[in-house]
Design a protein around this motif. Structure first.
Motif, short mmCIF file in Angstrom:
data_model
loop_
_atom_site.label_atom_id
_atom_site.label_comp_id
_atom_site.label_asym_id
_atom_site.label_seq_id
_atom_site.Cartn_x
_atom_site.Cartn_y
_atom_site.Cartn_z
N MET A 5 0.85 -1.20 0.00
CA MET A 5 0.00 0.00 0.00
C MET A 5 0.87 1.24 0.00
N PRO A 6 0.79 2.08 -0.99
CA PRO A 6 1.60 3.29 -0.99
C PRO A 6 1.16 4.23 0.11
N SER A 7 2.07 5.05 0.58
CA SER A 7 1.71 6.02 1.60
C SER A 7 0.62 6.93 1.10
N ALA A 8 -0.30 7.31 2.00
CA ALA A 8 -1.42 8.14 1.59
C ALA A 8 -0.98 9.55 1.25
N ALA B 169 -12.15 -20.04 -3.80
CA ALA B 169 -12.43 -18.80 -4.52
C ALA B 169 -12.28 -17.61 -3.58
N ALA B 170 -11.68 -16.53 -4.06
CA ALA B 170 -11.46 -15.36 -3.22
C ALA B 170 -11.48 -14.12 -4.07
N GLY B 171 -11.67 -12.98 -3.39
CA GLY B 171 -11.60 -11.71 -4.08
C GLY B 171 -10.16 -11.29 -4.28
N PRO B 172 -9.95 -10.07 -4.77
CA PRO B 172 -8.58 -9.59 -4.99
C PRO B 172 -7.85 -9.43 -3.66
N PRO B 173 -6.53 -9.70 -3.64
CA PRO B 173 -5.77 -9.55 -2.40
C PRO B 173 -5.70 -8.09 -1.96
N VAL B 174 -5.65 -7.88 -0.66
CA VAL B 174 -5.60 -6.55 -0.07
C VAL B 174 -4.39 -6.48 0.85
N ALA B 175 -3.67 -5.36 0.83
CA ALA B 175 -2.56 -5.15 1.75
C ALA B 175 -3.14 -4.80 3.12
N LEU B 176 -3.05 -5.72 4.06
CA LEU B 176 -3.75 -5.58 5.33
C LEU B 176 -2.98 -4.75 6.34
N LEU B 177 -1.70 -4.56 6.16
CA LEU B 177 -0.90 -3.73 7.06
C LEU B 177 -0.25 -2.61 6.27
N ASP C 215 2.06 2.26 17.23
CA ASP C 215 1.69 0.84 17.27
C ASP C 215 0.19 0.67 17.11
N TRP C 216 -0.43 1.53 16.32
CA TRP C 216 -1.89 1.49 16.18
C TRP C 216 -2.39 0.14 15.69
N GLU C 217 -1.62 -0.57 14.90
CA GLU C 217 -2.09 -1.82 14.33
C GLU C 217 -1.88 -3.01 15.26
N TRP C 218 -1.26 -2.81 16.41
CA TRP C 218 -0.76 -3.94 17.20
C TRP C 218 -1.22 -3.90 18.65
N ARG C 219 -1.18 -5.03 19.30
CA ARG C 219 -1.42 -5.13 20.73
C ARG C 219 -0.41 -6.10 21.33
N SER C 220 -0.18 -5.97 22.64
CA SER C 220 0.78 -6.85 23.30
C SER C 220 0.23 -8.26 23.40
N MET C 221 1.13 -9.24 23.38
CA MET C 221 0.77 -10.65 23.49
C MET C 221 1.36 -11.19 24.79
#
Length: 942
Positions: free
Chosen positions: A1-4, A27-35, A44-50
């Motif tokens: 995903m390019p920077s916005a 069967a699946a739709g088009p791939p999406v960049a999830l991160l 760390d908005w996309e993450w949480r501690s484990m």
């Protein structure tokens, strides 16, 4: 995903392919960049501690590309969000760097990156490891691919870990690509506010224009670009990250479509301070005049030429810049599945200069960024702890897994980088909760130079780490006896003339020691009577006034006093209220500690202040005490409070609350929120009145609304607990039916109150059933049992108890011998509740502990200032202590009550063991009086 934001593009990583085939393709739709670059460019908005590990953080050094990467400096692990999986291949790629990584002797004592597969029920099916590593290497690329997830996979997530091995690791440019996306309810990722088509809170000046598309389907990137100038301030940099993350997250949202649509509009945003050169140049080109703005003020101007939109967004300071960007962010959203920007112009600023609030810290930078993204201008973070726990030592022995360095560092760096959040340290000097095990005796001795110097050193240590606002907490923990405040130690009593004088002296010592070296110090105290209501209930009015006056006379004029209004939760604050409390502490600045977010399960903000109150507050500081509600149900109240603080005139509590709930949780049915809130209040009234049929019907309606809200993704665990504590639960009918009854026999001869239980009357007394758990009504199991006997004559009620404590040595405590001091959390105490009039919330509360220290109060009026002449005595044997109590009917305003039925309860608070038990379970607080048992006083003598 390019920077916005195209002016901040990160070069694409060179990736080496590693292929792994797996299960059959579906069967699946088009791939999406999830991160988006692992989310690390945005903290760390996309993450949480484990597993609760904390050995990792986002850093801005040694990155592979961009400005930030994730660094594991000690064992720790993180999990990405869970993404919906629609089938097809999954690819994970990125770069990693290791230094001296030595693996352990178990398979996962290692450095690794894994893909986790989760079924529709949320259970882990299995995982595939994309990467293992050890040793030392510079930045190295990796790529891992699986052609399909295991059968039954509904969600996928990524985990990264340095687990039980030594060394350091870095990861950057991390990406997971698959067919799927985000589909959690809004409250689970509130860093992406839902688009409403309006700016919240409502600005002072605003006008709205047309909606323009901002997604280029051919280039697969947004058409919004941002210019920050040559030397952007911290607030502008944060604003850029907010917009960048908003656009990147929007392009992965389920509502987003990448199909061709209307021709996109180029949007160019100049963001910065009012006097930045590029902002001034943009204003001249656009032909607009920049206004003079107060601190945190911000302005947005737009010029729409049809095929492009030019935007000027400027702030008076760092926070103003962040707010201007946050306003633009709120106007980016979806219309007809297209990513759009609604054009607008505005001028706004908050009422407050300093903002202090709470949920209690420590908190992560992710949490802080969320607050800025909601534009909660008056919100900051409060750390609070017992004074000896705060300092350089830290560690498990002091009640903390980690010391205070890390949370204070996070807070300081965020504040310095953005200027967007204030924060405060509350140092409790009396509450003993969590004290180190080796610490015994009084919690703080003001007459001890060692204690005072230690507190000064700890405050200075915290100040040097960036916290400049301090509250010294004495409040509810000041000892009280016979309606008077009491010294904690004999040394204090010998040195000072009054408790108020001792507290004033302490604040003077702190101020004189710290202020010369701490120029930005803001020092305050939560005094014993921190509301006007304390002067009628906790101590006598004369004693409270004397305490406050003595304290003010002894402390410097620069030290502020915290108060909560005429009541602890005051819906209205008037100038008369302010003057009344100000008169009690002449010469001292005040600031408000507001608790009005605690009244309902999904609270509104419905407090009104007089015009100019904020000018009266010390440092223009207002503390919103939101911890009573808990996260995430406090979100709508916080947003509503912010709307009021920015726009006090014309504020409509329910209308704003409705918008805030939908902003937090999406398109919900607000009537269900109202049903839960209003039903909570009504259920408590019906419960107190004993109106069983109406109560059961009301509770059924409440829980039907709760279930609908939970189905829509609204978190209801905390409201369920609040309703349970108030007794309004689906089990209400069975709980009312379970209220116990007992008959108290009448005897001819009173016992000698000596604690021995050898008088003849106890042979004929009523024996209550075994006490049960107070919150569940279940048998005590391994808890310590209590035997209770009851009898009465024409003069008094007699109670005897045998309290077993085999294997536990009872200890003394700091309030021993002090009447009306707290004996509930640090002792072993029997509590007796007596209400003469069924159906009315009027009762007395008598308590005595194993040291024969007494406590009594009358509710709802009188409080601890009500003192009765009742007797108690205690004897002790091995593993058991025995209590006798005589309560004269005359002291309760009654004569012989033979033949009458009272509401009553007998409870044991074994504070040393954390055991609470009752004859009649209260399903919450001991004071939940509608569940008190029934005592009938027999007329005939035995």
């Amino acid at each position: 995903m390019p920077s916005a934001i195209r002016s901040r593009l990160v070069p694409a990583a060179i990736i080496v392919a590693l292929l792994l085939a797996c299960a059959a393709i579906r069967a699946a739709g088009p791939p999406v960049a999830l991160l988006a670059n692992g989310g690390f460019e945005h903290g760390d908005w996309e993450w949480r501690s484990m597993w609760g590990h904390a050995g990792h953080r986002v850093v801005d050094d040694r990155t592979h590309s961009g400005r930030r990467c994730m660094h594991f400096s000690s064992p720790g692990a993180i999990l990405s969000r869970r993404y919906r999986y629609d089938g097809g291949p999954i690819e994970v790629s990125g770069w990693y760097r290791l230094q001296d990584v030595v693996t352990g002797d178990r398979p996962y004592w290692n450095w690794w990156i894994s893909v986790n597969f989760i079924d529709a029920e949320g259970e882990n099916i299995r995982h595939f490891d994309a990467l293992h590593g050890e040793g030392t290497n510079d930045w190295r690329p990796f790529r891992w691919r699986v052609e399909a997830a295991p059968e039954g996979t509904a969600r996928i997530e990524l985990s990264v870990s340095l687990h039980n091995c030594s060394g350091q690791a870095w990861v950057d440019d991390l990406q997971m690509t698959a067919a799927g996306g985000l589909d959690w309810p809004a409250w689970r990722y509130t860093d992406q506010p839902y688009y409403t088509g309006r700016i919240l809170p409502r600005p002072r000046q605003v006008s709205y224009g047309r909606t323009v598309p901002i997604w280029d389907a051919r280039r697969r990137e947004p058409t919004l670009s941002l210019r920050l100038g040559d030397d952007p301030c911290g607030g502008a940099q944060l604003g850029a990250e907010l917009l960048d993350f908003r656009l990147n997250a929007s392009s992965r949202h389920p509502r987003f479509t990448d199909a061709s649509g209307p021709e996109p509009t180029d949007v160019i945003v100049d963001l910065g301070l009012l006097d930045d050169a590029h902002v001034q140049r943009s204003a001249r080109l656009m032909g607009v005049e920049l206004p003079d703005l107060p601190p945190q003020g911000h302005v947005v101007r737009m010029r729409d030429s049809g095929d492009s939109v030019r935007v000027l967004a400027a702030g008076a300071d760092d926070m103003g810049c962040a707010f201007a960007a946050a306003s633009i962010m709120q106007m980016i959203g979806f219309e007809d599945e297209r990513l759009v920007l609604r054009t607008f112009e505005m001028v706004d600023w908050p009422e407050l200069r300093w903002r202090i609030s709470s949920d209690y810290g420590p908190v992560s930078e992710r949490f802080l960024r969320r607050m800025v993204s909601w534009k909660m201008s008056m919100y900051g973070i409060q750390h609070r702890a017992w004074w000896r726990l705060v300092g350089p030592e830290g560690g498990p022995a002091y009640g903390r897994e980690r010391g205070w360095e890390e949370p204070l560092r996070v807070m300081r760096e965020f504040a310095e980088r953005t200027g967007a959040i204030d924060y405060m340290m509350v140092m409790h000097i009396y509450t003993s909760s969590g004290r180190p095990p080796e610490r015994t005796g009084p919690v703080f001795d003001i007459a001890s130079e060692e204690d005072v110097s230690d507190l000064i050193d700890r405050l200075r240590w915290v100040y040097e780490r960036g916290v400049h606002t301090f509250m010294i907490g004495v409040d509810d923990y000041v000892s009280v006896q016979d309606g008077q405040y009491q010294f904690k130690t004999e040394a204090e009593a010998e040195r000072f003339d009054s408790v108020g004088q001792s507290h004033g002296y302490l604040m003077r010592r702190l101020w004189e020691a710290l202020s010369p070296d701490c120029p930005e110090l803001r020092l305050s105290i939560v005094a014993g009577p921190y509301s006007l209501a304390h002067l009628q209930r906790h101590v006598t009015e004369e004693a409270g006034r004397r305490y406050l006056n003595d304290m003010a006379e002894a402390m410097p004029d620069e030290v502020a006093v915290v108060w909560t209004g005429p009541q602890i939760t005051s819906p209205t604050i008037t100038p008369a209220d302010w003057r009344a409390y100000q008169a009690l502490v002449p010469g001292q600045p005040l600031y408000l500690w507001d608790n009005m977010q605690s009244g309902r399960p999904v609270p509104l903000y419905d407090v009104r202040y007089y015009r100019g109150m904020l000018d009266d507050c010390a440092w223009s500081l207002l503390y919103q005490n939101s911890h009573f509600v808990g996260w995430p149900n406090t979100i709508p109240a916080a947003m509503s409070a912010n709307d009021y603080m920015w726009n006090p005139s014309g504020y409509q509590a329910e209308q704003v609350h409705r918008l805030a709930c939908r902003a937090a949780w999406g398109d919900i049915t607000y009537e269900d929120i109202r049903t839960v809130n209003e039903g909570y209040v009504r259920a408590r009234e019906l419960l107190r009145g004993g109106q069983e049929a109406e109560l059961v019907a009301s509770v059924e309606e409440i829980y039907a609304a709760i279930e609908r809200l939970e189905a829509d993704g609204v978190p209801m665990a905390l409201p369920r607990r609040q309703l349970s504590a108030a007794g309004a639960t689906p089990e209400i009918r069975s709980r009312l039916a379970a209220i116990p009854s007992a008959t108290v026999p009448r005897v001819q001869e009173a016992p000698a109150i000596d604690g021995r239980l050898d008088d003849p009357i106890w042979e004929n007394a009523a024996t209550l059933p075994a006490l049960v758990r107070h919150d569940t009504g279940e048998p005590l199991g391994e808890y310590f049992p209590t035997d209770v006997l009851l009898a009465h004559d024409t003069e008094a009620l007699y109670v005897a108890c045998r309290c077993h404590h085999e294997g536990v040595e009872l200890h003394g405590h700091e309030n021993q011998g002090r009447r009306d001091a707290s004996i509930f959390f640090n002792s072993d105490t029997i509590e007796l509740f007596l209400g003469r009039t069924p159906g009315e919330p009027a009762y007395v509360h008598l308590a005595v502990d194993h040291t024969n220290t007494q406590y009594d109060e009358r509710r709802p009026t009188g409080g601890v200032n009500w003192d009765a002449a009742w007797q108690s005595a205690v004897t002790k044997q091995v593993g058991v202590w025995t209590l006798e109590v005589a309560v004269p009917f005359e002291e309760l305003g009654a004569s012989d009550r033979a033949g009458e039925t009272w509401r009553a309860n007998i409870c044991r608070s074994f504070g040393q063991q954390g055991q609470l038990s009752c004859w009649a379970p209260t399903w919450g607080s001991f004071h939940n009086w509608p569940f008190f048992g029934r005592l009938t006083f027999a007329a005939g003598s035995q």
